[in-house]
Motif scaffolding. Structure first.
Motif, mmCIF file in Angstrom:
data_model
loop_
_atom_site.group_PDB
_atom_site.id
_atom_site.type_symbol
_atom_site.label_atom_id
_atom_site.label_comp_id
_atom_site.label_asym_id
_atom_site.label_seq_id
_atom_site.Cartn_x
_atom_site.Cartn_y
_atom_site.Cartn_z
ATOM 1 N N ALA A 39 -8.117 -11.612 13.926
ATOM 2 C CA ALA A 39 -7.470 -10.613 14.771
ATOM 3 C C ALA A 39 -8.532 -9.938 15.642
ATOM 4 O O ALA A 39 -9.474 -9.341 15.136
ATOM 5 C CB ALA A 39 -6.739 -9.585 13.919
ATOM 6 N N VAL A 40 -8.372 -10.047 16.942
ATOM 7 C CA VAL A 40 -9.331 -9.482 17.899
ATOM 8 C C VAL A 40 -8.864 -8.088 18.299
ATOM 9 O O VAL A 40 -7.716 -7.894 18.686
ATOM 10 C CB VAL A 40 -9.443 -10.385 19.149
ATOM 11 C CG1 VAL A 40 -10.314 -9.730 20.212
ATOM 12 C CG2 VAL A 40 -9.976 -11.749 18.759
ATOM 13 N N GLU A 41 -9.782 -7.116 18.181
ATOM 14 C CA GLU A 41 -9.510 -5.750 18.624
ATOM 15 C C GLU A 41 -10.389 -5.452 19.823
ATOM 16 O O GLU A 41 -11.613 -5.609 19.776
ATOM 17 C CB GLU A 41 -9.788 -4.741 17.510
ATOM 18 C CG GLU A 41 -9.491 -3.312 17.921
ATOM 19 C CD GLU A 41 -9.586 -2.323 16.769
ATOM 20 O OE1 GLU A 41 -9.284 -1.141 17.010
ATOM 21 O OE2 GLU A 41 -9.964 -2.719 15.648
ATOM 22 N N GLN A 48 -6.605 -2.318 26.685
ATOM 23 C CA GLN A 48 -5.934 -3.081 25.632
ATOM 24 C C GLN A 48 -4.735 -3.858 26.169
ATOM 25 O O GLN A 48 -4.274 -4.800 25.548
ATOM 26 C CB GLN A 48 -5.430 -2.142 24.537
ATOM 27 C CG GLN A 48 -6.533 -1.393 23.825
ATOM 28 C CD GLN A 48 -5.930 -0.514 22.764
ATOM 29 O OE1 GLN A 48 -5.689 -0.967 21.653
ATOM 30 N NE2 GLN A 48 -5.661 0.740 23.097
ATOM 31 N N LEU A 49 -4.215 -3.417 27.311
ATOM 32 C CA LEU A 49 -3.029 -4.032 27.895
ATOM 33 C C LEU A 49 -3.301 -4.460 29.330
ATOM 34 O O LEU A 49 -4.174 -3.914 30.001
ATOM 35 C CB LEU A 49 -1.857 -3.039 27.926
ATOM 36 C CG LEU A 49 -1.371 -2.453 26.627
ATOM 37 C CD1 LEU A 49 -0.225 -1.486 26.898
ATOM 38 C CD2 LEU A 49 -0.941 -3.525 25.664
ATOM 39 N N LYS A 50 -2.506 -5.422 29.776
ATOM 40 C CA LYS A 50 -2.507 -5.777 31.198
ATOM 41 C C LYS A 50 -1.052 -6.004 31.593
ATOM 42 O O LYS A 50 -0.228 -6.416 30.768
ATOM 43 C CB LYS A 50 -3.348 -7.015 31.460
ATOM 44 C CG LYS A 50 -2.887 -8.261 30.729
ATOM 45 C CD LYS A 50 -3.818 -9.423 30.974
ATOM 46 C CE LYS A 50 -3.424 -10.574 30.059
ATOM 47 N NZ LYS A 50 -4.495 -11.127 29.304
ATOM 48 N N PHE A 51 -0.736 -5.714 32.834
ATOM 49 C CA PHE A 51 0.627 -5.924 33.319
ATOM 50 C C PHE A 51 0.649 -7.216 34.098
ATOM 51 O O PHE A 51 -0.121 -7.416 35.034
ATOM 52 C CB PHE A 51 1.091 -4.760 34.198
ATOM 53 C CG PHE A 51 2.554 -4.827 34.512
ATOM 54 C CD1 PHE A 51 3.485 -4.391 33.582
ATOM 55 C CD2 PHE A 51 3.000 -5.351 35.711
ATOM 56 C CE1 PHE A 51 4.845 -4.466 33.860
ATOM 57 C CE2 PHE A 51 4.356 -5.431 35.990
ATOM 58 C CZ PHE A 51 5.278 -4.981 35.063
ATOM 59 N N ASP A 52 1.519 -8.116 33.700
ATOM 60 C CA ASP A 52 1.646 -9.413 34.358
ATOM 61 C C ASP A 52 2.804 -9.337 35.345
ATOM 62 O O ASP A 52 3.962 -9.244 34.936
ATOM 63 C CB ASP A 52 1.887 -10.508 33.316
ATOM 64 C CG ASP A 52 1.804 -11.907 33.902
ATOM 65 O OD1 ASP A 52 2.186 -12.095 35.081
ATOM 66 O OD2 ASP A 52 1.362 -12.812 33.187
ATOM 67 N N GLU A 53 2.478 -9.359 36.623
ATOM 68 C CA GLU A 53 3.496 -9.266 37.682
ATOM 69 C C GLU A 53 4.465 -10.444 37.618
ATOM 70 O O GLU A 53 5.656 -10.281 37.884
ATOM 71 C CB GLU A 53 2.824 -9.215 39.063
ATOM 72 C CG GLU A 53 1.935 -8.013 39.295
ATOM 73 C CD GLU A 53 2.710 -6.726 39.513
ATOM 74 O OE1 GLU A 53 3.909 -6.785 39.841
ATOM 75 O OE2 GLU A 53 2.101 -5.651 39.332
ATOM 76 N N LEU A 65 -3.622 -3.273 18.297
ATOM 77 C CA LEU A 65 -3.266 -2.288 19.319
ATOM 78 C C LEU A 65 -3.407 -0.891 18.751
ATOM 79 O O LEU A 65 -2.793 -0.553 17.741
ATOM 80 C CB LEU A 65 -1.826 -2.525 19.785
ATOM 81 C CG LEU A 65 -1.356 -1.703 20.972
ATOM 82 C CD1 LEU A 65 -2.149 -2.063 22.224
ATOM 83 C CD2 LEU A 65 0.127 -1.929 21.208
ATOM 84 N N ARG A 66 -4.245 -0.076 19.392
ATOM 85 C CA ARG A 66 -4.362 1.339 19.044
ATOM 86 C C ARG A 66 -3.435 2.093 19.992
ATOM 87 O O ARG A 66 -3.545 1.956 21.212
ATOM 88 C CB ARG A 66 -5.797 1.831 19.214
ATOM 89 C CG ARG A 66 -6.786 1.178 18.271
ATOM 90 C CD ARG A 66 -8.217 1.657 18.528
ATOM 91 N NE ARG A 66 -8.627 1.557 19.930
ATOM 92 C CZ ARG A 66 -9.077 0.435 20.502
ATOM 93 N NH1 ARG A 66 -9.173 -0.689 19.805
ATOM 94 N NH2 ARG A 66 -9.438 0.430 21.768
#
Length: 140
Positions: A39-41, A48-53, A65-66
């Protein structure tokens, strides 16, 4: 399993279709038996997040996810609903659910920690409930 065969399905008999399904299932099981998950932190301060259009949704940059538990009143009926705050962004319950759907078929563990200890791996103990644990392990 949701198996998409394509146009060749029309030329396959039931036995061939079943054999295709079983071969895929066996290959998936073999791959799973050989897979060693880490598990990669993503480190604090990195996104921690990206928005994929293209998909019109959030996705995680890692496997851990924190997040802060929050709420959102931006619902059609005006009622409050859960929301998640990650890296200063409020993610609606629906958006969070869509993000988790990319892990469909996987498992998940959720550890609730104090807001100032999200970057710390908590000690985890097995007990029938928090109440039982606290009775058996009173704090001084």
């Amino acid at each position: 399993m949701n198996l998409k065969v394509g146009k060749k399905i029309h030329k396959m008999n039931d036995e061939e279709l079943l054999q295709l399904h079983n071969n895929i299932a066996e290959n998936m099981l073999d791959a799973r038996m050989e897979y060693d998950h880490v598990a990669v932190e993503v480190p604090p301060g990195k996104p921690q997040l990206k928005f994929d259009e293209r998909c019109d949704q959030w996705s995680m940059n890692g496997d851990v996810l924190r997040a802060y538990i929050s709420s959102n009143s931006d619902t059609e009926d005006g009622m409050m609903e859960p929301a998640i705050e990650v890296d200063g962004k409020i993610i609606s319950w629906k958006e969070f659910g869509r993000m988790l759907m990319t892990f469909e078929g996987w498992g998940m563990r959720l550890a609730i920690v104090p807001d100032d200890e999200m970057h710390v791996q908590p000690e985890i103990v097995m007990a029938d409930s928090r109440e039982v644990y606290m009775k058996e392990n009173p704090r001084d």
